[in-house]
Design a protein around this motif. Sequence first.
Motif, mmCIF file in Angstrom:
data_model
loop_
_atom_site.group_PDB
_atom_site.id
_atom_site.type_symbol
_atom_site.label_atom_id
_atom_site.label_comp_id
_atom_site.label_asym_id
_atom_site.label_seq_id
_atom_site.Cartn_x
_atom_site.Cartn_y
_atom_site.Cartn_z
ATOM 1 N N SER A 45 1.047 -1.182 -0.136
ATOM 2 C CA SER A 45 -0.066 -0.078 -0.093
ATOM 3 C C SER A 45 0.895 1.224 -0.027
ATOM 4 O O SER A 45 0.639 2.336 -0.655
ATOM 5 C CB SER A 45 -0.760 0.038 1.315
ATOM 6 O OG SER A 45 -1.842 0.985 1.373
ATOM 7 N N ASN A 95 -5.957 0.841 4.354
ATOM 8 C CA ASN A 95 -5.834 -0.288 3.379
ATOM 9 C C ASN A 95 -4.960 -1.501 3.686
ATOM 10 O O ASN A 95 -5.087 -2.506 3.673
ATOM 11 C CB ASN A 95 -5.342 0.199 1.911
ATOM 12 C CG ASN A 95 -6.480 0.129 0.910
ATOM 13 O OD1 ASN A 95 -7.135 -0.627 1.013
ATOM 14 N ND2 ASN A 95 -6.363 1.209 0.074
ATOM 15 N N PHE A 100 -6.447 -4.813 2.050
ATOM 16 C CA PHE A 100 -7.154 -4.066 1.139
ATOM 17 C C PHE A 100 -8.635 -4.527 0.894
ATOM 18 O O PHE A 100 -8.993 -5.289 0.027
ATOM 19 C CB PHE A 100 -6.406 -4.834 -0.160
ATOM 20 C CG PHE A 100 -4.907 -4.354 -0.333
ATOM 21 C CD1 PHE A 100 -4.480 -3.047 -0.499
ATOM 22 C CD2 PHE A 100 -3.872 -5.409 -0.276
ATOM 23 C CE1 PHE A 100 -3.106 -2.594 -0.258
ATOM 24 C CE2 PHE A 100 -2.624 -5.244 -0.158
ATOM 25 C CZ PHE A 100 -2.274 -3.867 -0.136
ATOM 26 N N MET A 105 -10.539 0.078 0.100
ATOM 27 C CA MET A 105 -10.051 0.195 -1.202
ATOM 28 C C MET A 105 -11.036 1.397 -1.966
ATOM 29 O O MET A 105 -10.785 1.846 -2.833
ATOM 30 C CB MET A 105 -10.277 -1.129 -2.094
ATOM 31 C CG MET A 105 -9.050 -2.249 -1.887
ATOM 32 S SD MET A 105 -7.479 -1.625 -2.221
ATOM 33 C CE MET A 105 -7.611 -2.135 -3.971
ATOM 34 N N TYR A 108 -9.992 4.694 -0.843
ATOM 35 C CA TYR A 108 -8.629 4.857 -1.351
ATOM 36 C C TYR A 108 -8.864 5.438 -2.703
ATOM 37 O O TYR A 108 -8.389 6.566 -3.244
ATOM 38 C CB TYR A 108 -7.930 3.754 -1.403
ATOM 39 C CG TYR A 108 -6.598 3.914 -1.892
ATOM 40 C CD1 TYR A 108 -5.663 4.555 -0.938
ATOM 41 C CD2 TYR A 108 -6.069 3.538 -3.163
ATOM 42 C CE1 TYR A 108 -4.259 4.760 -1.383
ATOM 43 C CE2 TYR A 108 -4.611 3.751 -3.576
ATOM 44 C CZ TYR A 108 -4.005 4.454 -2.742
ATOM 45 O OH TYR A 108 -2.570 4.560 -3.180
#
Length: 194
Positions: A45, A95, A100, A105, A108
């Motif tokens: 990440s 994340n 994730f 996600m 993000y």
Amino acid sequence: MNKTRLEAFSDGVLAIIITIMVLEFKLPEGASCAALKPLLPKFLSYILSFIYVGIYWNNHHHMMHTVKQVNGKILWANLHLLFWLSLIPFATAWNGENHFAPFPMMLYGIILLMNGIAYYILQSLILKKHGKDSLLSKALGSDIKGKSSPILYVIAVLFANYYPAISGGIYIFVALMWLVPDKRIERIFDNQNQ
């Protein structure tokens, strides 16, 4: 107004963003290679986010070379961009910590989308201030990467809830698309100096 303070402030904020991201790493428990395994999602990440911050710094740097003067609108648009960039460390840490997962996600991707929109607003205000015949206007041309990135972010955000791996692949693809050196502004300066 002179652009020098805007550039210096932006460089400082971006340096702090990178510092905050790396400080999220905690020391592994143990001294073996296996002790690093739990840190792998955080590290992956971090790599992607470092690349994104680097891309924004690089493009901001190039764009500012075309700027002769700034006004209040450009200063506020630049702060708007820095605001969204400053949220990258939070989304990166969340994340990585949650391997994730779908909602991190998605967030993000929303933050990446908002960064893209904020950059576009800043770019548009600079173009408005300097006119259609400015160096930036000539360098941008059709700006395919700039127009396709937000569309790809939206697609990734929509996929995140069901297929976070696809979202991650799209985020990586957009980063790779921008990682390829963009010589448009450099080419304009080279042609002007001949």
